[in-house]
Each structure stands twice: as C-alpha cells, then as structure tokens.
Design an enzyme around this catalytic site. Sequence first.
Site, PDB file in Angstrom:
ATOM      1  N   SER A  59       0.814  -1.215   0.000  1.00 25.69           N
ATOM      2  CA  SER A  59       0.000   0.000   0.000  1.00 25.69           C
ATOM      3  C   SER A  59       0.849   1.267   0.000  1.00 25.69           C
ATOM      4  O   SER A  59       0.499   2.271  -0.621  1.00 25.69           O
ATOM      5  CB  SER A  59      -0.919   0.014   1.227  1.00 25.69           C
ATOM      6  OG  SER A  59      -1.808  -1.077   1.226  1.00 25.69           O
TER       7      SER A  59
ATOM      8  N   ALA B 104       1.927   2.480  -3.477  1.00 26.15           N
ATOM      9  CA  ALA B 104       0.927   2.782  -4.501  1.00 26.15           C
ATOM     10  C   ALA B 104       1.073   4.218  -4.992  1.00 26.15           C
ATOM     11  O   ALA B 104       1.067   5.156  -4.200  1.00 26.15           O
ATOM     12  CB  ALA B 104      -0.478   2.562  -3.940  1.00 26.15           C
ATOM     13  N   GLN B 105       1.216   4.370  -6.298  1.00 24.73           N
ATOM     14  CA  GLN B 105       1.382   5.690  -6.900  1.00 24.73           C
ATOM     15  C   GLN B 105       0.081   6.216  -7.503  1.00 24.73           C
ATOM     16  O   GLN B 105      -0.234   7.398  -7.423  1.00 24.73           O
ATOM     17  CB  GLN B 105       2.445   5.634  -8.011  1.00 24.73           C
ATOM     18  CG  GLN B 105       3.836   5.294  -7.550  1.00 24.73           C
ATOM     19  CD  GLN B 105       4.793   5.143  -8.725  1.00 24.73           C
ATOM     20  OE1 GLN B 105       4.406   5.245  -9.884  1.00 24.73           O
ATOM     21  NE2 GLN B 105       6.052   4.882  -8.422  1.00 24.73           N
TER      22      GLN B 105
ATOM     23  N   GLU C 242      -6.200   7.655 -16.116  1.00 28.50           N
ATOM     24  CA  GLU C 242      -5.365   6.467 -16.296  1.00 28.50           C
ATOM     25  C   GLU C 242      -6.012   5.556 -17.331  1.00 28.50           C
ATOM     26  O   GLU C 242      -7.148   5.779 -17.766  1.00 28.50           O
ATOM     27  CB  GLU C 242      -5.139   5.750 -14.958  1.00 28.50           C
ATOM     28  CG  GLU C 242      -4.303   6.580 -13.991  1.00 28.50           C
ATOM     29  CD  GLU C 242      -3.959   5.854 -12.714  1.00 28.50           C
ATOM     30  OE1 GLU C 242      -4.279   4.647 -12.596  1.00 28.50           O
ATOM     31  OE2 GLU C 242      -3.366   6.475 -11.818  1.00 28.50           O
TER      32      GLU C 242
ATOM     33  N   HIS D 115       2.308  -4.791 -14.921  1.00 27.29           N
ATOM     34  CA  HIS D 115       2.295  -3.376 -15.272  1.00 27.29           C
ATOM     35  C   HIS D 115       3.246  -3.172 -16.448  1.00 27.29           C
ATOM     36  O   HIS D 115       4.391  -3.642 -16.415  1.00 27.29           O
ATOM     37  CB  HIS D 115       2.735  -2.523 -14.083  1.00 27.29           C
ATOM     38  CG  HIS D 115       2.286  -1.105 -14.184  1.00 27.29           C
ATOM     39  ND1 HIS D 115       2.829  -0.224 -15.090  1.00 27.29           N
ATOM     40  CD2 HIS D 115       1.337  -0.411 -13.503  1.00 27.29           C
ATOM     41  CE1 HIS D 115       2.237   0.949 -14.953  1.00 27.29           C
ATOM     42  NE2 HIS D 115       1.328   0.863 -13.998  1.00 27.29           N
TER      43      HIS D 115
ATOM     44  N   ARG E 280      -4.415  -2.484 -19.436  1.00 26.25           N
ATOM     45  CA  ARG E 280      -3.043  -2.862 -19.086  1.00 26.25           C
ATOM     46  C   ARG E 280      -2.587  -4.163 -19.736  1.00 26.25           C
ATOM     47  O   ARG E 280      -1.426  -4.300 -20.105  1.00 26.25           O
ATOM     48  CB  ARG E 280      -2.911  -2.983 -17.560  1.00 26.25           C
ATOM     49  CG  ARG E 280      -2.801  -1.649 -16.877  1.00 26.25           C
ATOM     50  CD  ARG E 280      -2.587  -1.813 -15.401  1.00 26.25           C
ATOM     51  NE  ARG E 280      -2.474  -0.498 -14.770  1.00 26.25           N
ATOM     52  CZ  ARG E 280      -2.407  -0.310 -13.460  1.00 26.25           C
ATOM     53  NH1 ARG E 280      -2.460  -1.345 -12.644  1.00 26.25           N
ATOM     54  NH2 ARG E 280      -2.314   0.907 -12.964  1.00 26.25           N
TER      55      ARG E 280
ATOM     56  N   HIS F 252       2.582  -6.930 -11.034  1.00 28.91           N
ATOM     57  CA  HIS F 252       2.162  -5.748 -10.288  1.00 28.91           C
ATOM     58  C   HIS F 252       0.990  -6.005  -9.349  1.00 28.91           C
ATOM     59  O   HIS F 252       0.974  -5.472  -8.250  1.00 28.91           O
ATOM     60  CB  HIS F 252       1.788  -4.642 -11.279  1.00 28.91           C
ATOM     61  CG  HIS F 252       1.382  -3.354 -10.650  1.00 28.91           C
ATOM     62  ND1 HIS F 252       2.229  -2.643  -9.826  1.00 28.91           N
ATOM     63  CD2 HIS F 252       0.220  -2.639 -10.718  1.00 28.91           C
ATOM     64  CE1 HIS F 252       1.617  -1.540  -9.415  1.00 28.91           C
ATOM     65  NE2 HIS F 252       0.394  -1.522  -9.927  1.00 28.91           N
TER      66      HIS F 252
ATOM     67  N   ARG G  64      -7.633  -5.940 -13.939  1.00 21.59           N
ATOM     68  CA  ARG G  64      -8.011  -4.823 -13.065  1.00 21.59           C
ATOM     69  C   ARG G  64      -7.954  -3.481 -13.783  1.00 21.59           C
ATOM     70  O   ARG G  64      -6.967  -3.143 -14.425  1.00 21.59           O
ATOM     71  CB  ARG G  64      -7.074  -4.787 -11.861  1.00 21.59           C
ATOM     72  CG  ARG G  64      -7.281  -3.604 -10.927  1.00 21.59           C
ATOM     73  CD  ARG G  64      -6.296  -3.633  -9.779  1.00 21.59           C
ATOM     74  NE  ARG G  64      -4.942  -3.401 -10.206  1.00 21.59           N
ATOM     75  CZ  ARG G  64      -4.216  -2.322  -9.884  1.00 21.59           C
ATOM     76  NH1 ARG G  64      -4.753  -1.362  -9.160  1.00 21.59           N
ATOM     77  NH2 ARG G  64      -2.976  -2.217 -10.283  1.00 21.59           N
TER      78      ARG G  64
ATOM     79  N   LEU H  50      -7.048   0.116  -4.549  1.00 22.13           N
ATOM     80  CA  LEU H  50      -7.101   0.807  -3.265  1.00 22.13           C
ATOM     81  C   LEU H  50      -8.541   1.180  -2.926  1.00 22.13           C
ATOM     82  O   LEU H  50      -8.959   1.122  -1.765  1.00 22.13           O
ATOM     83  CB  LEU H  50      -6.221   2.055  -3.283  1.00 22.13           C
ATOM     84  CG  LEU H  50      -4.711   1.845  -3.417  1.00 22.13           C
ATOM     85  CD1 LEU H  50      -3.974   3.153  -3.194  1.00 22.13           C
ATOM     86  CD2 LEU H  50      -4.205   0.783  -2.449  1.00 22.13           C
TER      87      LEU H  50
END
Length: 513
Positions: free
Chosen positions: A47, A50-51, A118, A233, A278, A337, A372, A378
């Site tokens: 956690s 996480a960016q 994103e 990722h 992704r 990732h 995902r 998150l």
Amino acid sequence: MNMDIRDLGGRPMIIGGGIAGLMTALHLAPEPVLLLSRSPLGADASSVWAQGGLAASLGGDDDPALHLSDTLAAGDGLCDAEAARRIVYAAPAAIEDLARLGVSFDRTPVDAFRLGLEAAHSRRRIVHAYGDGSGREVMRALIAAVRSTPSILVVEGVEARRLAVEDGRIAGVVASGPTGPVFFATGRVVLATGGIGGLFHDSTNPLGSCGQGLALAAHAGAVLADLEFIQFHPTALDGPGRPMPLISEAVRGEGAVIVDETGRRFLEDVRGAELAPRDIVARAVWKHLADGHRVFLDVREGPGSAFERQFPTIASACGKAGIDPARNLIPIRPAQHYHMGGVAVDLAGRTSVPGLWACGEVASTGLHGANRLASNSLTEAVVCARWVAESVAASPDGGGRRAMTTDLPAPVPTPVRPLLSRALGVIRDGEGLKEAARALLPLLQRHDAASEPAAVGLIIVIAALRRRESRGAHFRTDFPHHATVARRSRVTLEAAIAAARELASSPALESVI
C-alpha cells in the site's frame, strides 16, 4: 520450544498492516481488535508504494454508472457485475471518509479533488495525494488513526504461519515472533496480507509479499478464485534493481508515450494506444522486447517540464538510475504488479471457512475480473473494509480454543521465483505450465521454507492450466481466443495437489486437469 498461548477473549484478529487491514480495524472500533503485522506498520506493505491513487466518480462529467462500465470492460467479461456495481457506487463516499481521517489529497485552487486520467478510464477520476505519493499519504493518515484508537491493539514483528481449524471453523492463529511460536486463540480472523509479487523475479511489489495470506487460507481449506489472473504493469523502470520501480500509468495519462529505439510509437494503431487496458499494453511491450527491440517511455513533451513536480517519486527513481527524464528516454519493461485472484469472498468478505474473512489484494471479490482497471484496487480495499468490519462485528466468536502447536519456518520464495517467472509471465503456454506444476509439487512436499511459496505457486499454475482460453491478463499461446462462455475459476489446495499428482503420473494428458 514451548508455545506462548494467548486467548484473545473473543477479540477478532486482523492479519496485515496495509490499507485493507488498517481500515478494517478502524471500522471495527470501538470493538477491541488485535492487528498483527510482521513488520512495523508501513514498513513493507505494498500500500505504501501505490502511486496511482484511488478511482471514484467525483468529477462533474462523471457518474458511478460510467465507472462501472469502464470496470466491466477492462475485466473482459469476468467481473462479478453486482459486486462491481456496489463497490464503484460506494467509492465517492469512501474517498470522503479518507479525507475526514486526515488524508491530504491533491486539490484544485477551489478545493475540489484534482482528478487524474489512467488507462481504460473514460473520465478523469483518479484521486491522488502528493502526485505519485498516494499510498504513502493514505498509510500515514491511517497509521496515525490506528495508533490513536484505544480499542486497536497492534502487535508488530510477529508473522502468522497457520490458521487453526476446529470442527470446520477458525479456532486461532499460529504465529512466529522474536521469542518463538505464539498461538492466538480466536474464532474470528481477517486476512489482509496483500499480494504475491515476491514469487516473481520482475515485480513492482515488496519482495516479502509472497502470497502468505493465500497459503494461510488454502491450508485452512478455503476456496480460492481466479488465481490465474496476474496483472503485469507495462511500465516498470527497466534496470537491475529489484523490486522494480514503478512508473505510474498516470504519467501516460498526462501525455507520455511509449516508443522503441527508433522513436516509433508502436502502440499508435492499437485502440486506446498508450491508454489501452493494461493487459493489451503489457503484451505489446513484451512482444516488442521479444522481437529484439528496446522500449522506452518518452515524457519529454507530456508531461514535459511538469514531470518532476507531478511525479516526484518517479523522478527520484529515474535520477538514481542516472536518467534525466527531461532529456532522456526512460527504459521500461512489464513487471508483475497486482493479483486479481485471491481467496473467494462475498461482499461482506466472508470466505468458505466460517470465522475467516479476507479484504484487499488477498481477496477475490469479483470486482477486477480478468484485468483490473487502474486504481480500482485501493478503492476496493477502502470500500470493502467497512463491509468486512460490519460482518465481523455481527458474527459470534464461535468458540473453539484447542491450541495448534506446529512451528513452521518463515517462507523463502527464492527456489520458486524462476519457475513462476517462466510459467506465469505475460505470455503462457500449456507445456510451460505443466513443467512448472511437476517442479513445484516436490518443493511443496519437502515441508521446508520453500513449501509455502511452492503451494501458492502450484495452486496458481493449476488454475492457469484449467483455463484453456485467453482472457484479460491470462494469455495462452496454445489457446489464444476467448472461450464461448466466461466462467470464474475456483480451486482448493487439496484439488490442486491431486491435479498435480495426476499430471505427474500422466504427463501427456492435460485433460486430467
């Protein structure tokens, strides 16, 4: 060695000190709860790293129905639509909860949330803190809140090794601490242990995250779901360091492009280009690398001069690697990732084992499906923590206090990493998966430090062998197309071991899987 036996007196126990565990503990207050963390809070939780932030429909041009549509599209036909609907509709309120707990989210001059874009999102809906420091800031606020909550007892430096099961339900937790084995007697346990990055050579996660929660649940007999779906990722900083520094998708959301050594944008003709889902971007980068090219992220025009201000953590990682993003291309490659699969749970976090709940990356709610959507994880942890806490609080302790006296070694994933890195990468095939299963079974049966990582790896490999199609993050060259019907997968440790033994005795027959 004598075991220290501690009866928690009906108090529930949370295993894991990341966002999911901390939020669950806070939502349980004022009910007393014990939170177990193998390291000081915030020291090695994914956690913190996480960016990208948290996805929620907070913009004037957005609504939860659009967020749901994007989530289902990215999940490639495998999301649990009702679970996804409930989670994304609850997301805006969860962000406000975090703000009330003291999380300093990035805001506009008029004090609205500053929203980022994103991949595969149709709107700007990613809430950040300190640019690319979202996880670190959320953890800071939650740790402060937990430490100031009298009903939460935090036990650090102690690691769970096994769940005790009595008469088919949870009876306690066997753990290992500085003074030896400890048995915590409790009938209510929440797993919030994170992911599996430590099982892979190339990963953006802490190397200590090697599927401990999956192993705990599996040995307790729990059903696991969708384990074959592992997200890579596409833009990890390509260099010798491990774990690999992540270059957030938000950088591409601000205009960065992916090029090869000739300067060609080889994703230009792909629908969505650099902001395609992704799995699509990761496979394209992987294949271009396999064809002998080098691949780079070019941030010189977008975000350009704002890069260091918007993404200070990434700029620092580039600087340590001797790269000046204002002048140089950033070398990238895909890296493990996030794990979309996990312990099968309902939206209250209940597993198939009475007395056991799971929350966060270790759980499989059905939100993510086969792939995902960026920054949904998150959000899922924060939203579901409330529902898990409500379910735990409403459940009886369950009794059962017979101590389990086994003392197990700390897991060491080193022997497993090369096997899983080869077999469960961006692109897979049946022969590679079968070879990995045959190699993992004896590692599991050695009952040493490699056994737990091998058990987790074996279950994932068997799940990947059973899925004879390509969907989302699971791509098999021998089955490159979708199956006619999309079905979520289910597996137990017992079934995976039986399948591996059958495979070892009949190596030519994949049909036994």
